[in-house]
Write a protein that holds these residues in place. Structure first.
Motif, PDB file in Angstrom:
ATOM      1  N   GLY A  30      40.721  29.181  33.054  1.00 22.42           N
ATOM      2  CA  GLY A  30      40.360  30.212  31.983  1.00 22.42           C
ATOM      3  C   GLY A  30      39.525  29.958  30.705  1.00 22.42           C
ATOM      4  N   ARG A  31      39.207  30.964  30.087  1.00 20.66           N
ATOM      5  CA  ARG A  31      38.380  30.988  28.761  1.00 20.66           C
ATOM      6  C   ARG A  31      38.818  32.069  27.890  1.00 20.66           C
ATOM      7  NH1 ARG A  31      32.003  29.711  27.761  1.00 20.66           N
ATOM      8  NH2 ARG A  31      33.095  27.593  27.849  1.00 20.66           N
ATOM      9  N   ILE A  32      39.136  31.630  26.690  1.00 16.91           N
ATOM     10  CA  ILE A  32      39.154  32.871  25.835  1.00 16.91           C
ATOM     11  C   ILE A  32      38.184  32.528  24.662  1.00 16.91           C
ATOM     12  CG2 ILE A  32      40.939  33.454  23.793  1.00 16.91           C
ATOM     13  CD1 ILE A  32      42.770  31.693  26.201  1.00 16.91           C
TER      14      ILE A  32
ATOM     15  N   PHE B  50      38.686  37.961  24.164  1.00 18.90           N
ATOM     16  CA  PHE B  50      38.229  38.327  25.426  1.00 18.90           C
ATOM     17  C   PHE B  50      38.782  37.246  26.190  1.00 18.90           C
ATOM     18  CE2 PHE B  50      35.461  38.248  28.916  1.00 18.90           C
ATOM     19  CZ  PHE B  50      35.318  39.516  29.253  1.00 18.90           C
ATOM     20  N   VAL B  51      39.510  37.534  27.353  1.00 19.19           N
ATOM     21  CA  VAL B  51      40.228  36.801  28.015  1.00 19.19           C
ATOM     22  C   VAL B  51      39.769  36.770  29.573  1.00 19.19           C
ATOM     23  CG1 VAL B  51      42.424  36.135  29.138  1.00 19.19           C
ATOM     24  CG2 VAL B  51      42.363  36.927  26.630  1.00 19.19           C
ATOM     25  N   ASP B  52      39.236  35.614  29.986  1.00 15.54           N
ATOM     26  CA  ASP B  52      38.596  35.573  31.352  1.00 15.54           C
ATOM     27  C   ASP B  52      39.442  34.535  32.041  1.00 15.54           C
ATOM     28  OD1 ASP B  52      37.312  35.912  33.579  1.00 15.54           O
ATOM     29  OD2 ASP B  52      35.388  34.888  32.997  1.00 15.54           O
TER      30      ASP B  52
ATOM     31  N   GLN C   6      40.588  37.322  39.968  1.00 19.95           N
ATOM     32  CA  GLN C   6      40.145  37.119  38.479  1.00 19.95           C
ATOM     33  C   GLN C   6      40.800  38.327  37.648  1.00 19.95           C
ATOM     34  OE1 GLN C   6      35.966  36.862  38.147  1.00 19.95           O
ATOM     35  NE2 GLN C   6      35.961  36.334  36.094  1.00 19.95           N
TER      36      GLN C   6
ATOM     37  N   THR D   9      39.960  39.768  33.692  1.00 15.31           N
ATOM     38  CA  THR D   9      39.502  39.611  32.252  1.00 15.31           C
ATOM     39  C   THR D   9      40.139  40.868  31.610  1.00 15.31           C
ATOM     40  OG1 THR D   9      37.552  41.015  33.227  1.00 15.31           O
ATOM     41  CG2 THR D   9      37.392  38.995  33.276  1.00 15.31           C
ATOM     42  N   TYR D  10      40.207  40.619  30.302  1.00 17.98           N
ATOM     43  CA  TYR D  10      40.884  41.454  29.423  1.00 17.98           C
ATOM     44  C   TYR D  10      40.388  41.315  27.975  1.00 17.98           C
ATOM     45  CZ  TYR D  10      44.209  44.194  26.572  1.00 17.98           C
ATOM     46  OH  TYR D  10      44.688  45.145  25.636  1.00 17.98           O
ATOM     47  N   ASP D  11      39.642  42.852  27.584  1.00 23.85           N
ATOM     48  CA  ASP D  11      39.059  42.674  26.147  1.00 23.85           C
ATOM     49  C   ASP D  11      39.971  43.145  25.138  1.00 23.85           C
ATOM     50  OD1 ASP D  11      37.394  43.516  23.916  1.00 23.85           O
ATOM     51  OD2 ASP D  11      35.670  43.652  25.117  1.00 23.85           O
TER      52      ASP D  11
ATOM     53  N   THR E  24      40.101  44.307  33.755  1.00 22.39           N
ATOM     54  CA  THR E  24      39.688  44.339  35.028  1.00 22.39           C
ATOM     55  C   THR E  24      40.153  43.219  36.026  1.00 22.39           C
ATOM     56  OG1 THR E  24      37.409  44.995  34.152  1.00 22.39           O
ATOM     57  CG2 THR E  24      37.180  43.822  36.324  1.00 22.39           C
TER      58      THR E  24
ATOM     59  N   GLU F  45      39.479  48.696  37.522  1.00 24.20           N
ATOM     60  CA  GLU F  45      39.441  48.722  35.932  1.00 24.20           C
ATOM     61  C   GLU F  45      40.269  49.764  35.249  1.00 24.20           C
ATOM     62  OE1 GLU F  45      34.780  47.948  35.850  1.00 24.20           O
ATOM     63  OE2 GLU F  45      35.290  49.700  36.894  1.00 24.20           O
TER      64      GLU F  45
END
Length: 175
Positions: free
Chosen positions: A59-61, A70-72, A101, A103-105, A112, A137
């Motif tokens: 992951g990447r934050i 923003f989390v992916d 996957q 993703t969270y904003d 998503t 979504e």
């Protein structure tokens, strides 16, 4: 392309207390760039921020100047990525999802889930709503779900999106 879009009328939103909680990160490897506010995570990722729990393999934050994350996070074929968050309100209500996957904003409260995705709304550990599809979504601010099939989906492969939605009480719908 066929998409399922549902507006949900219920008053609960994401837990607002989560915004002020610290981020706890666990992974086999964590790389931190404090200048750019980017955190790369590799191997058995666990992110906890208040009631939010995100898991996956990598992951990447990214943190914006206002402090929103923003989390992916991606999973593996054997261990999908997952998301869980308690919602505001008097009862124990959670949003819980999984997919290849996540993703969270945190700023827009937009989630998503992609790749064989599912999303459930649970109240006291009982499922109220359940969505399945290639891409889901969820806009928590607008209380809106959207389930989308893959771009190369064939009509004969229907149903590509599915939702099970519990009826809302009249008092919940009137505000």
């Amino acid at each position: 392309m066929i998409a399922l879009s549902v507006m949900v009328a219920h008053p609960a939103h994401a837990e607002k207390a989560d915004q002020d909680k610290p981020v706890i990160l666990e992974a086999e490897k964590v790389s931190v760039n404090d200048v750019k506010q980017v955190y790369d995570l590799n191997g058995q990722v666990l992110l906890i921020k208040g009631s939010i729990i995100v898991t996956g393999e990598d992951g990447r934050i990214t943190v914006d100047p206002q402090g929103y994350e923003f989390v992916d996070v991606i999973g593996t074929p054997n261990a999908v990525a997952s998301f869980r968050q308690r919602r505001e309100g008097p009862a124990d209500e959670f949003m819980q999802g999984r997919g290849e996957q996540v993703t969270y904003d945190a700023k827009t409260e937009f989630l998503t889930l992609t790749g064989d995705a599912t999303l459930k709304r649970l109240l006291n550990m009982q499922m109220l709503d359940q969505l399945k599809g290639w891409k889901i979504e969820y806009d928590d601010v607008k209380q809106h779900y959207q389930v989308t099939p893959p771009k190369d989906a064939k009509p004969e492969a229907l149903p590509l999106a599915r939702a099970i939605l519990s009826p809302r009480r009249k008092a919940t719908l009137e505000k």
